[in-house]
Motif scaffolding. Structure first.
Motif, short mmCIF file in Angstrom:
data_model
loop_
_atom_site.label_atom_id
_atom_site.label_comp_id
_atom_site.label_asym_id
_atom_site.label_seq_id
_atom_site.Cartn_x
_atom_site.Cartn_y
_atom_site.Cartn_z
N ASP A 137 5.16 8.53 -1.07
CA ASP A 137 6.05 9.13 -2.23
C ASP A 137 5.48 10.49 -2.74
N LEU A 138 6.40 11.51 -3.04
CA LEU A 138 6.01 12.73 -3.57
C LEU A 138 6.93 13.22 -4.57
N TYR A 139 6.61 14.03 -5.49
CA TYR A 139 7.85 14.92 -6.29
C TYR A 139 7.69 16.27 -5.60
N ALA A 140 8.88 16.81 -4.93
CA ALA A 140 8.97 18.09 -4.29
C ALA A 140 9.20 18.93 -5.37
N SER A 141 8.57 20.24 -5.03
CA SER A 141 9.00 21.22 -6.05
C SER A 141 10.16 21.70 -5.29
N HIS A 142 11.00 22.98 -5.59
CA HIS A 142 12.30 23.40 -5.19
C HIS A 142 11.70 24.21 -3.66
N ASP A 143 10.53 24.78 -3.89
CA ASP A 143 10.11 25.49 -2.48
C ASP A 143 9.66 24.57 -1.67
N ARG A 185 0.87 -1.29 -0.01
CA ARG A 185 -0.04 0.09 -0.11
C ARG A 185 0.88 1.34 -0.16
N ILE A 186 0.85 1.78 -1.20
CA ILE A 186 1.55 2.91 -1.33
C ILE A 186 1.14 4.36 -1.35
N GLY A 187 1.38 5.36 -0.75
CA GLY A 187 0.85 6.72 -0.67
C GLY A 187 1.49 7.86 -1.61
N HIS A 188 0.76 8.83 -2.06
CA HIS A 188 1.22 9.57 -2.91
C HIS A 188 0.59 10.92 -2.45
N VAL A 189 1.59 11.95 -2.41
CA VAL A 189 0.95 13.31 -1.99
C VAL A 189 1.42 14.05 -3.45
N ILE A 190 0.06 14.51 -3.58
CA ILE A 190 -0.08 15.40 -4.89
C ILE A 190 -0.63 16.77 -4.82
N GLY A 191 -0.29 17.78 -5.62
CA GLY A 191 -0.95 18.90 -5.64
C GLY A 191 -1.10 19.79 -4.32
N MET A 192 0.25 19.85 -3.70
CA MET A 192 0.01 20.77 -2.42
C MET A 192 0.46 22.22 -3.00
N VAL A 193 -0.28 23.07 -2.65
CA VAL A 193 -0.32 24.43 -3.21
C VAL A 193 -0.72 25.29 -2.00
N THR A 194 -0.19 26.48 -2.20
CA THR A 194 -0.73 27.52 -1.06
C THR A 194 -0.67 28.70 -1.92
N ASP A 195 -1.95 29.56 -1.69
CA ASP A 195 -2.05 30.72 -2.67
C ASP A 195 -0.80 31.64 -2.34
N PRO A 196 -0.41 32.43 -3.05
CA PRO A 196 0.83 33.25 -2.84
C PRO A 196 0.38 34.18 -1.65
N ALA A 197 -0.86 34.62 -1.64
CA ALA A 197 -1.11 35.62 -0.54
C ALA A 197 -1.29 35.04 0.81
N HIS A 198 -1.11 33.82 0.88
CA HIS A 198 -1.16 32.97 2.08
C HIS A 198 0.01 32.12 2.68
N ARG A 199 1.04 32.41 1.70
CA ARG A 199 2.30 31.66 1.95
C ARG A 199 2.91 32.01 3.42
N ARG A 200 3.87 31.10 3.92
CA ARG A 200 4.73 31.28 5.26
C ARG A 200 3.70 31.36 6.37
N ARG A 201 2.67 30.74 6.22
CA ARG A 201 1.87 30.57 7.68
C ARG A 201 1.79 29.38 8.00
N GLY A 202 2.48 28.33 7.46
CA GLY A 202 2.20 27.00 8.05
C GLY A 202 1.14 26.30 7.64
N HIS A 203 0.47 26.68 6.32
CA HIS A 203 -0.67 25.77 6.00
C HIS A 203 -0.35 24.67 5.29
N GLY A 204 0.82 24.53 4.57
CA GLY A 204 1.29 23.39 3.83
C GLY A 204 1.67 22.48 5.04
N ARG A 205 2.59 22.74 5.95
CA ARG A 205 2.73 21.95 7.15
C ARG A 205 1.82 21.25 7.86
N ALA A 206 0.69 22.13 8.09
CA ALA A 206 -0.47 21.59 8.59
C ALA A 206 -1.48 20.59 7.88
#
Length: 159
Positions: A131-137, A92-113
């Protein structure tokens, strides 16, 4: 001031915003691989349909954080039944896809949460690896949460 991020499961009414955030992701990644000039807009309708199906599915979890107007962030987890092996007792393999934070809401811990919510879900679903493909950010966050380099190179093919 610490922001308290409230993560919730996406609902059908979130679909237009989920499509908007996914389009933002590919604008940001850019280049001919992620955002070919020939793409047109048909993919948006196809995506909305897939979101409608996946929102009802046990093998997908779509988490969101609300902004002032619309969604501030989203992330998707899927679990697939692959083939067990010595490195993967149940396949059973998990995938994380499509992690996105709107530019107006970045650096507030939303992605981590959102990631923490998805990782809890992967444990409940008995995934042996995620598994995931990470963006540079995104890469520093994923490493901080315990992700490491996969031993195999990531390759792809297009028919």
């Amino acid at each position: 001031m610490a922001h308290h991020t409230r993560v919730r499961q996406a609902e059908e009414t979130d679909i237009p915003e989920l499509v908007r955030l996914r389009a933002l992701l590919f604008d940001t990644l850019g280049g001919d691989f992620f955002n070919p000039a020939s793409a047109g807009d048909d993919w948006r309708d196809a995506l909305a349909q897939v979101f409608r199906e996946k929102l009802k599915s046990d093998d997908a979890r779509i988490l969101v954080v609300d902004g002032d107007r619309g969604l501030a962030a989203c992330g998707i987890g899927t679990v697939e039944q692959w083939f067990p092996g010595p490195h993967s007792r149940n396949g059973r393999i998990g995938h994380v896809i499509g992690m996105v934070t709107d530019p107006a809401h970045r650096r507030r811990g939303h992605g981590r949460a959102i990631m923490q919510g998805l990782l809890g879900w992967f444990r409940q679903r008995d995934a042996v690896r995620v598994d995931l493909y990470a963006s540079h950010d995104g890469e520093p966050l994923y490493r901080d949460l315990g992700f490491f380099d996969h031993p195999d190179p990531a390759l792809c093919w297009r028919p």
